[in-house]
Write a protein that holds these residues in place. Structure first.
Motif, PDB file in Angstrom:
ATOM      1  N   LYS A   1      -5.384  -9.900  -9.952  1.00 42.87           N
ATOM      2  CA  LYS A   1      -5.074 -10.190  -8.558  1.00 42.87           C
ATOM      3  C   LYS A   1      -4.052 -11.312  -8.412  1.00 42.87           C
TER       4      LYS A   1
ATOM      5  N   THR B   1      -3.149  -7.223  -3.950  1.00 43.76           N
ATOM      6  CA  THR B   1      -2.629  -8.029  -5.047  1.00 43.76           C
ATOM      7  C   THR B   1      -1.862  -9.224  -4.500  1.00 43.76           C
TER       8      THR B   1
ATOM      9  N   PRO C   1      -0.723   1.648  -6.488  1.00 42.13           N
ATOM     10  CA  PRO C   1      -1.993   2.389  -6.478  1.00 42.13           C
ATOM     11  C   PRO C   1      -3.138   1.558  -5.909  1.00 42.13           C
ATOM     12  N   SER C   2      -4.011   2.205  -5.185  1.00 41.26           N
ATOM     13  CA  SER C   2      -5.079   1.517  -4.451  1.00 41.26           C
ATOM     14  C   SER C   2      -5.990   0.695  -5.358  1.00 41.26           C
ATOM     15  N   GLU C   3      -6.152   1.131  -6.622  1.00 41.45           N
ATOM     16  CA  GLU C   3      -7.041   0.394  -7.522  1.00 41.45           C
ATOM     17  C   GLU C   3      -6.488  -0.983  -7.896  1.00 41.45           C
ATOM     18  N   TYR C   4      -5.209  -1.226  -7.587  1.00 41.89           N
ATOM     19  CA  TYR C   4      -4.601  -2.533  -7.883  1.00 41.89           C
ATOM     20  C   TYR C   4      -4.520  -3.425  -6.645  1.00 41.89           C
TER      21      TYR C   4
ATOM     22  N   ASP D   1      -1.755  -1.122 -16.954  1.00 44.05           N
ATOM     23  CA  ASP D   1      -2.911  -0.873 -16.088  1.00 44.05           C
ATOM     24  C   ASP D   1      -3.784  -2.120 -16.021  1.00 44.05           C
ATOM     25  N   LYS D   2      -4.004  -2.749 -17.159  1.00 46.00           N
ATOM     26  CA  LYS D   2      -4.816  -3.966 -17.210  1.00 46.00           C
ATOM     27  C   LYS D   2      -4.141  -5.105 -16.452  1.00 46.00           C
TER      28      LYS D   2
ATOM     29  N   SER E   1      -1.966  -4.869 -14.064  1.00 46.36           N
ATOM     30  CA  SER E   1      -1.894  -4.564 -12.633  1.00 46.36           C
ATOM     31  C   SER E   1      -3.209  -4.813 -11.911  1.00 46.36           C
ATOM     32  N   LYS E   2      -4.273  -5.019 -12.647  1.00 46.87           N
ATOM     33  CA  LYS E   2      -5.565  -5.330 -12.039  1.00 46.87           C
ATOM     34  C   LYS E   2      -5.779  -6.828 -11.884  1.00 46.87           C
TER      35      LYS E   2
ATOM     36  N   SER F   1       0.814  -1.225   0.000  1.00 48.53           N
ATOM     37  CA  SER F   1       0.000   0.000   0.000  1.00 48.53           C
ATOM     38  C   SER F   1       0.844   1.269   0.000  1.00 48.53           C
TER      39      SER F   1
END
Length: 339
Positions: free
Chosen positions: A250, A107, A101-104, A244-245, A247-248, A97
């Motif tokens: 999990k 993980t 970034p928080s949106e990822y 970005d994709k 990093s999403k 954290s």
């Protein structure tokens, strides 16, 4: 014997660690884990997360064989080994954290953890990326990882062998490299970096795979990689949508790219100095670990990987055997351990 050498820039080490017995981590992992996933998929198998208790010896190997390191960035979910000297002047404890970034988050994907490390504010421009199963096995100087302020690397060509889901990641990396670079122009410009006396017989590989007009793949070693922070920043600019994709995700996925992309990008920009690839070796843990024990004794390899596998073996027996060998190799506590 280690001799002090001098670099114009500081070199940091980065290593990530997971405590697979942490109840909070387990709870979060189970919450996001797709129950329909194939548990035999090597990308997400238990061996990807299993803690062998090696990290203590990683710190000992660094202090013994690379005492010149500037900072060690220790990346962790939230947990910290109880024996770790958190006040050590060279230690920077980084939680996911703190920089991802928080949106990822959360993980459980090491590719996400590694492909976002340029966001660590304190990270030096020159750094070496380790995994917790990679050990320095003999003395190394700064010039072993960086020469003339360029990362050392072995730009050896090969082809992709579809023997596991890791092959997809190698393919994804290669597709990106071919998208942004012209193989013919790069080799013409940096010919002596791709055909170099330090590669010895590996030059034959480059001769064979020089014929195709596109990069087929770079031969990847499971080793500590010398990287430039600016390179990862540039990749994020050029391939923001892709990263970005990725990093999403999990968990590791066939869609991922990984740290090899950073190294390969450096190759194509000529931002590296050649090194003999035989300085390192990766060993797979199994029922017979005699080759690992031999490597720890002989110092033939500067860097060795003691790699967990999905093979069927007695985990506790192997763990005891390997920790005993590491204790013999590194018997002295490091300053990173609480007395």
């Amino acid at each position: 014997m280690y001799k002090k050498s001098f670099m114009s820039n500081k070199i940091d080490f980065v290593v990530s660690w997971i405590n697979d017995s942490d109840p909070k981590w387990i709870e979060n992992k189970n919450r996001y884990f797709d129950k329909t996933s194939d548990i035999n998929d090597i990308l997400i198998a238990e061996c990807r997360y299993r803690d062998w208790g090696f990290i203590r010896y990683w710190f000992r190997s660094v202090e013994k064989y690379a005492p010149w390191v500037n900072k060690i960035h220790f990346i962790t979910y939230e947990h910290i080994p109880e024996w770790l000297n958190t006040s050590h002047e060279k230690l920077n404890i980084i939680k996911h954290s703190d920089y991802i970034p928080s949106e990822y988050l959360p993980t459980f994907n090491s590719d996400v953890i590694e492909m976002n490390i340029h966001r660590i504010k304190e990270l030096s421009e020159q750094f070496v990326l380790f995994n917790d199963d990679l050990f320095l096995n003999d003395y190394v100087s700064e010039k072993f990882f960086f020469k003339n302020n360029l990362p050392r690397g072995s730009a050896i060509f090969t082809t992709i062998v579809p023997n596991s889901n890791f092959s997809y990641i190698a393919l994804n990396n290669t597709l990106i490299i071919n998208k942004h670079f012209d193989k013919r122009k790069v080799i013409k410009k940096y010919f002596w970096k791709f055909f170099n006396f330090r590669y010895h017989y590996h030059n034959l590989r480059n001769l064979i795979f020089n014929y195709p007009p596109k990069i087929t793949c770079f031969r990847e070693h499971h080793t500590a990689n010398a990287l430039l922070k600016i390179t990862l920043e540039e990749i994020w600019v050029k391939e923001n949508l892709l990263l970005d994709k990725v990093s999403k995700n999990k968990f590791r996925s066939k869609e991922d790219v990984n740290q090899w992309l950073i190294k390969n990008w450096q190759f194509m920009q000529g931002k590296f100095q050649p090194i003999n690839p035989d300085y390192t070796h990766s060993f797979a843990i199994s029922t017979d670990n005699s080759l690992i024990l031999k490597a720890l004794k002989e110092k033939k390899y500067k860097v060795i990987c003691i790699n967990d596998t999905n093979m069927d073996f007695d985990f506790e027996k192997a763990k005891k055997e390997l920790i005993t060998a590491l204790q013999i190799k590194f018997p002295q506590k490091s300053s990173f351990e609480i007395d």
